[in-house]
Design an enzyme around this catalytic site. Structure first.
Site, PDB file in Angstrom:
ATOM      1  NE  ARG A 161      37.482  40.840  29.735  1.00 39.70           N
ATOM      2  CZ  ARG A 161      37.947  40.773  30.987  1.00 39.70           C
ATOM      3  NH1 ARG A 161      39.226  40.511  31.210  1.00 39.70           N
ATOM      4  NH2 ARG A 161      37.160  40.982  32.012  1.00 39.70           N
ATOM      5  CE1 TYR A 173      38.707  39.136  36.088  1.00 39.00           C
ATOM      6  CE2 TYR A 173      38.119  38.038  34.031  1.00 39.00           C
ATOM      7  CZ  TYR A 173      38.781  39.042  34.715  1.00 39.00           C
ATOM      8  OH  TYR A 173      39.495  39.976  34.013  1.00 39.00           O
ATOM      9  CG  ASP A 224      40.889  37.172  31.356  1.00 31.88           C
ATOM     10  OD1 ASP A 224      41.467  36.096  31.586  1.00 31.88           O
ATOM     11  OD2 ASP A 224      41.217  38.255  31.879  1.00 31.88           O
ATOM     12  CG  HIS A 226      40.966  36.180  35.833  1.00 29.24           C
ATOM     13  ND1 HIS A 226      41.219  36.234  37.174  1.00 29.24           N
ATOM     14  CD2 HIS A 226      41.373  37.371  35.343  1.00 29.24           C
ATOM     15  CE1 HIS A 226      41.728  37.408  37.491  1.00 29.24           C
ATOM     16  NE2 HIS A 226      41.841  38.123  36.388  1.00 29.24           N
ATOM     17  CD  GLU A 250      43.391  38.180  29.372  1.00 32.59           C
ATOM     18  OE1 GLU A 250      42.588  38.761  28.612  1.00 32.59           O
ATOM     19  OE2 GLU A 250      43.774  38.658  30.448  1.00 32.59           O
ATOM     20  CD  GLU A 276      45.683  39.748  33.642  1.00 30.43           C
ATOM     21  OE1 GLU A 276      45.113  40.126  32.613  1.00 30.43           O
ATOM     22  OE2 GLU A 276      45.110  39.596  34.721  1.00 30.43           O
ATOM     23  NE  ARG A 297      45.999  39.833  28.841  1.00 32.18           N
ATOM     24  CZ  ARG A 297      45.465  41.056  28.815  1.00 32.18           C
ATOM     25  NH1 ARG A 297      45.487  41.762  27.709  1.00 32.18           N
ATOM     26  NH2 ARG A 297      44.919  41.560  29.902  1.00 32.18           N
ATOM     27  CD  GLU A 353      42.575  44.496  29.754  1.00 36.46           C
ATOM     28  OE1 GLU A 353      43.737  44.176  30.073  1.00 36.46           O
ATOM     29  OE2 GLU A 353      41.573  44.079  30.362  1.00 36.46           O
ATOM     30  CD1 TRP A 416      38.454  35.927  41.759  1.00 38.58           C
ATOM     31  CD2 TRP A 416      40.098  37.279  41.110  1.00 38.58           C
ATOM     32  NE1 TRP A 416      37.875  37.045  41.222  1.00 38.58           N
ATOM     33  CE2 TRP A 416      38.868  37.886  40.800  1.00 38.58           C
ATOM     34  CE3 TRP A 416      41.295  37.938  40.784  1.00 38.58           C
ATOM     35  CZ2 TRP A 416      38.773  39.139  40.197  1.00 38.58           C
ATOM     36  CZ3 TRP A 416      41.216  39.163  40.188  1.00 38.58           C
ATOM     37  CH2 TRP A 416      39.956  39.778  39.899  1.00 38.58           C
TER      38      TRP A 416
HETATM   39  C1  GCO Z   1      42.344  41.809  32.586  1.00 36.98           C
HETATM   40  C2  GCO Z   1      42.669  41.343  33.956  1.00 36.98           C
HETATM   41  C3  GCO Z   1      42.068  42.123  35.071  1.00 36.98           C
HETATM   42  C4  GCO Z   1      42.667  41.646  36.383  1.00 36.98           C
HETATM   43  C5  GCO Z   1      42.999  42.803  37.248  1.00 36.98           C
HETATM   44  C6  GCO Z   1      43.601  42.372  38.554  1.00 36.98           C
HETATM   45  O1  GCO Z   1      42.451  40.999  31.687  1.00 36.98           O
HETATM   46  O2  GCO Z   1      42.046  42.982  32.453  1.00 36.98           O
HETATM   47  O3  GCO Z   1      42.518  39.968  34.073  1.00 36.98           O
HETATM   48  O4  GCO Z   1      40.675  42.049  35.040  1.00 36.98           O
HETATM   49  O5  GCO Z   1      41.807  40.793  37.042  1.00 36.98           O
HETATM   50  O6  GCO Z   1      43.862  43.616  36.537  1.00 36.98           O
HETATM   51  O7  GCO Z   1      44.211  43.428  39.193  1.00 36.98           O
HETATM   52 MG    MG Z   2      43.165  39.158  32.220  1.00 36.72          MG
END
Ligand code: GCO
Ligand code: MG
Length: 416
Positions: A161, A173, A224, A226, A250, A276, A297, A353, A416
């Site tokens: 990634r 991030y 990602d 995010h 992602e 996630e 995810r 991951e 975030w």
């Molecule tokens: C990822 C996630 C993490 C999250 C974290 C928050 O893809 O691994 O986005 O980076 O930000 O798990 O608790």
């Molecule tokens: Mg993520």
């Protein structure tokens, strides 16, 4: 150590639960672990960590779930799942589903230990030699990020990634000072970040263009977002990245509105991954059935455990959607092991991951899984193959920590 294989009394005999305790430890970051003990002395572990909201799950387990477990048959995993889900009346949600997941995983651990088999054998056996994983390469600049990706390539990773700093923004991030052991939650009040979609949208295609130049085409590259883009912005970014063939994009947009992914799909062939933060199959039913995503995810610890995640995977398999389980450092080694047994055994595994845990965390949770040539293998220890050193855990007491929050440049609260 508990005996791995007690003399079976009678096939089908109940195995009463005699204890259920919650252990909170902070070997660098907070982890919540449920330990369920049975009349035979066999115990199982389940991860119950919900990053930044850990103690809510501790209370849910200690006050409302543990008292229900005592005396119940540890072998009746599905019945226990249904009892905790339907019996609460209040369905779903991250706190409740994380608590149910912890019970579910601990009971699978017990069942596999009693059977004397690594858990993946009870889930149908291995569908592959190992679980292919991706690592996290990140840096303040594109050059730094690519240098990190080369380190991962040298370690044998087949997928990486890529996250890079956005020029003009103080922090971004996914970009951290500590490369191998990134953990975004920090002690004290939440750190505030500032976000500019405009600046971000320019740097990511530059990153991927440079990465293909320098890393070649044999490595899978991921990114990602995010949750930072609107659907139409995500469609544009996906299209801009198409020439560089990303493995997935992602969390391109928040997914409460599953239909929003139709817009992204309409504009790009870049594969999409999401989930996630999903708590159950209901968070992704439409995404899967309409084939709006390519990778789901959802993960063992936050989506109801192995029993429920297998249902999500089975639905996804009907629609050629593959798994891509979350595996950040806020999921403990107990979750990582569970993800590996799951990933070994589902037909539609995609990619896992893998953010490495610190040596302090590995010491608290000794485990049988190991990394080799871009893959993790859960090992052949009966059960999950993870233990908890409770004395060491007690030496690392809980510390309140928060994930960062994010605002637009004009101060508007953002994702975030
Ligand atoms: C990822 C996630 C993490 C999250 C974290 C928050 O893809 O691994 O986005 O980076 O930000 O798990 O608790
Ligand atoms: Mg993520």
């Amino acid at each position: 150590m508990s005996p791995l294989k007690p003399a079976p009394t009678k096939a089908g005999a109940a195995l009463p639960i005699t204890g259920a305790t919650v252990v909170v430890t902070c070997p660098g970051r907070n982890f919540v672990t449920l330990k369920i003990t049975t009349a035979d002395g066999v115990y199982g572990l389940g991860d119950a960590t919900l990053n930044g909201r850990e103690m809510a799950v501790v209370a849910y387990l200690q006050d409302h779930v543990c008292p229900l477990l005592i005396g119940k048959d540890a072998h009746r995993i599905e019945d226990m799942w249904q009892f905790l889900y339907r019996g609460a009346y209040w369905r779903g949600g991250p706190v409740g589903m994380t608590a149910i997941a912890a019970v579910d995983v601990a009971l699978w651990d017990i069942k596999a230990k009693v059977a004397g088999l690594p858990l993946y054998q009870l889930l149908g056996g291995a569908c592959r030699e190992g679980v292919t994983v991706y690592g996290h390469a990140n840096g303040e600049t594109i050059a730094d990020t690519i240098a990190e990706a080369k380190r991962y390539q040298a370690m044998g990773y087949k997928a990486v990634r890529l996250q890079t700093g956005v020029p003009g923004l103080a922090d971004t991030y996914g970009v951290s000072a500590d490369k191998m052991f990134y953990e975004p939650a920090a002690a004290g009040l939440p750190q505030e970040s500032v976000w500019s979609t405009n600046a971000y949208m320019r740097v990511v295609p530059e990153l991927f263009a440079a990465a293909r130049e320098e890393l070649g085409w044999d490595i899978e590259l991921l990114h990602d977002v995010h949750h930072r883009l609107t659907p139409i912005e995500a469609g544009r970014l996906g299209r801009d990245l198409e020439p560089f063939r990303p493995f997935w994009l992602e969390d391109a947009t928040p997914a409460e509105n599953q239909a929003a992914f139709r817009t992204i799909r309409h504009h790009t062939t870049t594969p999409l991954a999401v989930g996630e933060i999903f708590s159950s199959i209901w968070s992704c039913k439409q995404l899967i059935e309409e084939q709006l995503i390519d990778y789901v995810r959802a993960t063992v610890v936050h989506a109801g455990g192995i029993s429920h995640l297998r249902k999500i995977a089975a639905l996804a398999d009907l629609y050629q959607v593959r798994t891509g389980c979350h595996g950040a450092t806020d999921l403990s080694p107990v979750s990582m092991a569970a993800a590996l047994h799951f990933g070994m055994s589902v037909p539609n595994f995609g990619l896992q991951e893998y953010m490495r845990h610190t040596p302090e965390t590995d010491a608290v949770f000794p485990h049988a899984y190991s990394f080799d040539q871009g893959m993790l293998h859960p090992g052949d220890t009966p059960g999950l193959g993870v233990d908890l050193d409770e004395d060491l855990a007690a030496a690392h007491p809980y510390r309140r920590a928060y994930l960062p929050v994010n605002r637009l440049e004009d101060g508007t609260m953002f994702n975030w």
